[in-house]
Structures are given as C-alpha cells and as structure tokens.
Design a protein around this motif. Structure first.
Motif, PDB file in Angstrom:
ATOM      1  N   UNK A 119       0.842  -1.196   0.000  1.00  9.57           N
ATOM      2  CA  UNK A 119       0.000   0.000   0.000  1.00  9.57           C
ATOM      3  C   UNK A 119       0.878   1.248   0.000  1.00  9.57           C
ATOM      4  N   UNK A 120       2.040   1.162   0.664  1.00  8.76           N
ATOM      5  CA  UNK A 120       2.952   2.306   0.692  1.00  8.76           C
ATOM      6  C   UNK A 120       3.352   2.709  -0.727  1.00  8.76           C
ATOM      7  N   UNK A 121       3.670   1.691  -1.534  1.00  3.79           N
ATOM      8  CA  UNK A 121       4.051   1.941  -2.923  1.00  3.79           C
ATOM      9  C   UNK A 121       2.910   2.656  -3.687  1.00  3.79           C
TER      10      UNK A 121
ATOM     11  N   UNK B 140       0.482   7.629  -6.037  1.00  2.00           N
ATOM     12  CA  UNK B 140      -0.633   8.582  -6.106  1.00  2.00           C
ATOM     13  C   UNK B 140      -0.149   9.987  -5.698  1.00  2.00           C
ATOM     14  N   UNK B 141       0.640  10.039  -4.614  1.00  2.00           N
ATOM     15  CA  UNK B 141       1.152  11.322  -4.129  1.00  2.00           C
ATOM     16  C   UNK B 141       2.125  11.935  -5.142  1.00  2.00           C
ATOM     17  N   UNK B 142       3.001  11.087  -5.718  1.00  2.00           N
ATOM     18  CA  UNK B 142       3.989  11.565  -6.689  1.00  2.00           C
ATOM     19  C   UNK B 142       3.294  12.276  -7.854  1.00  2.00           C
ATOM     20  N   UNK B 143       2.207  11.692  -8.339  1.00  2.00           N
ATOM     21  CA  UNK B 143       1.476  12.305  -9.449  1.00  2.00           C
ATOM     22  C   UNK B 143       0.887  13.656  -9.058  1.00  2.00           C
ATOM     23  N   UNK B 144       0.404  13.754  -7.828  1.00  2.00           N
ATOM     24  CA  UNK B 144      -0.147  15.032  -7.372  1.00  2.00           C
ATOM     25  C   UNK B 144       0.961  16.069  -7.211  1.00  2.00           C
ATOM     26  N   UNK B 145       2.094  15.621  -6.658  1.00  2.00           N
ATOM     27  CA  UNK B 145       3.205  16.549  -6.441  1.00  2.00           C
ATOM     28  C   UNK B 145       3.732  17.069  -7.776  1.00  2.00           C
ATOM     29  N   UNK B 146       3.701  16.197  -8.797  1.00  2.00           N
ATOM     30  CA  UNK B 146       4.206  16.584 -10.116  1.00  2.00           C
ATOM     31  C   UNK B 146       3.170  17.385 -10.919  1.00  2.00           C
ATOM     32  N   UNK B 147       1.998  17.608 -10.319  1.00  2.00           N
ATOM     33  CA  UNK B 147       0.967  18.382 -11.007  1.00  2.00           C
ATOM     34  C   UNK B 147       0.227  17.594 -12.076  1.00  2.00           C
TER      35      UNK B 147
ATOM     36  N   UNK C 255       1.111  -0.286 -10.425  1.00  2.00           N
ATOM     37  CA  UNK C 255       1.939  -0.982  -9.433  1.00  2.00           C
ATOM     38  C   UNK C 255       2.101  -2.447  -9.840  1.00  2.00           C
ATOM     39  N   UNK C 256       3.369  -2.871  -9.965  1.00  2.00           N
ATOM     40  CA  UNK C 256       3.684  -4.222 -10.439  1.00  2.00           C
ATOM     41  C   UNK C 256       3.851  -5.166  -9.245  1.00  2.00           C
ATOM     42  N   UNK C 257       3.144  -6.299  -9.278  1.00  2.00           N
ATOM     43  CA  UNK C 257       3.256  -7.296  -8.202  1.00  2.00           C
ATOM     44  C   UNK C 257       4.275  -8.363  -8.596  1.00  2.00           C
ATOM     45  N   UNK C 258       4.605  -9.221  -7.626  1.00  2.00           N
ATOM     46  CA  UNK C 258       5.520 -10.331  -7.941  1.00  2.00           C
ATOM     47  C   UNK C 258       4.904 -11.232  -9.010  1.00  2.00           C
ATOM     48  N   UNK C 259       3.587 -11.413  -8.962  1.00  2.00           N
ATOM     49  CA  UNK C 259       2.915 -12.237  -9.976  1.00  2.00           C
ATOM     50  C   UNK C 259       3.100 -11.626 -11.361  1.00  2.00           C
ATOM     51  N   UNK C 260       3.058 -10.285 -11.440  1.00  2.00           N
ATOM     52  CA  UNK C 260       3.299  -9.608 -12.726  1.00  2.00           C
ATOM     53  C   UNK C 260       4.714  -9.884 -13.208  1.00  2.00           C
ATOM     54  N   UNK C 261       5.683  -9.764 -12.258  1.00  2.00           N
ATOM     55  CA  UNK C 261       7.085 -10.002 -12.631  1.00  2.00           C
ATOM     56  C   UNK C 261       7.250 -11.417 -13.176  1.00  2.00           C
ATOM     57  N   UNK C 262       6.654 -12.396 -12.476  1.00  2.00           N
ATOM     58  CA  UNK C 262       6.744 -13.783 -12.915  1.00  2.00           C
ATOM     59  C   UNK C 262       6.114 -13.935 -14.303  1.00  2.00           C
ATOM     60  N   UNK C 263       5.002 -13.275 -14.506  1.00  2.00           N
ATOM     61  CA  UNK C 263       4.293 -13.341 -15.787  1.00  2.00           C
ATOM     62  C   UNK C 263       5.162 -12.759 -16.906  1.00  2.00           C
TER      63      UNK C 263
END
Ligand SMILES: [Zn+2]
Length: 235
Positions: free
Chosen positions: A66-68, A73-80, A138-146
């Motif tokens: 959830x932190x990621x 979400x915050x990064x996008x707001x900070x970047x406008x 957000x990429x999960x371990x399952x995505x990486x494996x895929x």
C-alpha cells in the motif's frame, strides 16, 4: 441517500481491480456516529456526497505494498499530473495539496497504520473525473513472474524458429514474437495492465538486442566465409 464522490469510487475500483484478493476489513467511506460529531470528509456534504475513503493496507499481493501505491498517487499530485485529492494519510504521515504534497508527521489519534485515508477535492470537475490514479501501474511479484514467463517463451520461440528462416537470420523474429505472444490482443491470456506496461519496455529492449544479434551474425558469417575460402590464391 449518501453517495461516494465519483473520483474516489474510481480510486477504490482501481484498488479492487489491481488487487482482487485484497483484505477490505479496514476499508471505509461514510463516517460513523463518532465521525459525525466532528468535521470529516467521511461525512456527507450538503449534497449528500462523501469525500473520503479508507483502504485496508493488506493488498494480499506479494511484491506490492500500500505504501508503494500511496507514494505513486502522491507523486502524481506533487508533479501536477493530478489534482483530485486534497490529502492522504498513511502510517503517521500526511501528504496534502496545501503543503505541496510534502510528507509531514501526522499526530492524530488514529495512526493510520492499518489503512490509508484519501480525501478528495470538492471542485465539481475534479470530483467527477474517473481517470486512473496510478494504482494500476503498481507491479506485483505475480506480474514479474508473468513478464519473465512470457518473455522467455517469446525468445525461445524466436530461437527455435531461426531454422525456418530461409536465410538463417533472426529477421525480427524475437521482437515480433515478443509482440505476438506476450502482448495482447494476439495472445489468449491478457497480462494485467501493470505487466503489459513493463512488457512494452521489455519488448523495446528485445528489439534492440535482436539487432545486435543480427550484426553479430553478419560478422560471424563474414569470418566463416574468410576461414573457408580456398587458400591457394597467390601460390
Ligand atoms: Zn479515513
């Protein structure tokens, strides 16, 4: 009848889509009696619209947190690049539009260590936008494996197909296979958006590698022609 503001309904759906197994025990939107005693975005406004959601931190998706998600979400707001949220609270930290989305210590009575709180703007156009917030990236371990599975299959297929090329070259087989087999719509099973996004980058890299292989092949062919050329000339 109270309703949730559309942009936060979209954010919650994005969490549900990206993390279909996530725990929702600490989820919430409309405020209970305790909330209603004070000012809170969880209370319906004069139009009956709630402007806050809580999202449980247990995403049940190894490799992602959830932190990621909060940071993206915050990064996008900070970047406008987004302006639909007014503040986010998670793990004793608050990020808000009024402080340029810089992290600050949050000392409220609830430490928000089981869920993240998202508050939305009351500006009509922002309320109604259902555009992605970045959670789906957000990429999960399952995505990486895929990604590894699909890319490996594509490269193996390309290498074994090499013999079928009339001139013995790789002729875009690796890149084309990565495209055809790994990325929709040609492949039967569609990778998740996050995996697809990474795979698009991977494919670009594969096409680069492919052209390097072609160059090496040309060099090798040149060398073997020289080596096998009759040596009697000049004698
Ligand atoms: Zn909350």
């Amino acid at each position: 009848m109270a309703t949730l503001v559309p942009c936060l309904d979209a954010l919650r759906s994005e969490f549900n889509r990206n993390f279909p197994r996530r725990d929702k025990s600490s989820d919430g939107w409309i405020g209970d009696a305790a909330h209603q005693a004070s000012r809170s975005d969880h209370n319906p406004d004069s139009r009956g619209i709630v402007h806050a959601i809580d999202v449980d931190e247990d995403l049940r998706a190894p490799g992602a947190s959830l932190r990621e998600c909060v940071e993206e979400v915050v990064r996008r707001h900070r970047a406008g690049r987004d302006n639909r949220l007014t503040y986010v609270i998670y793990e004793r930290t608050i990020w808000s539009a009024s402080y340029d989305w810089r992290p600050r210590d949050y000392s409220g009575s609830n430490p928000h260590d089981k869920h993240a709180h998202f508050s939305a703007s009351y500006v009509r156009a922002r309320e109604n936008s259902r555009a992605p917030f970045g959670v789906e990236d957000i990429v999960t371990q399952a995505d990486r494996d895929d990604i590894v599975r699909r890319t490996t299959a594509a490269v193996v297929a390309a290498l074994s197909d090499r013999d079928k090329q009339a001139d013995g070259s790789f002729t875009s087989m690796i890149g084309r296979n990565a495209l055809d087999q790994g990325i929709p719509p040609a492949n039967g099973v569609t990778p998740r958006w996050a995996a697809w996004r990474v795979m698009t980058d991977t494919r670009t890299r594969i096409v680069e590698l492919e052209s390097m292989i072609e160059q090496l092949q040309t060099k090798i062919d040149g060398l073997s022609r020289t080596a096998s050329a009759p040596a009697q000339q000049g004698y």
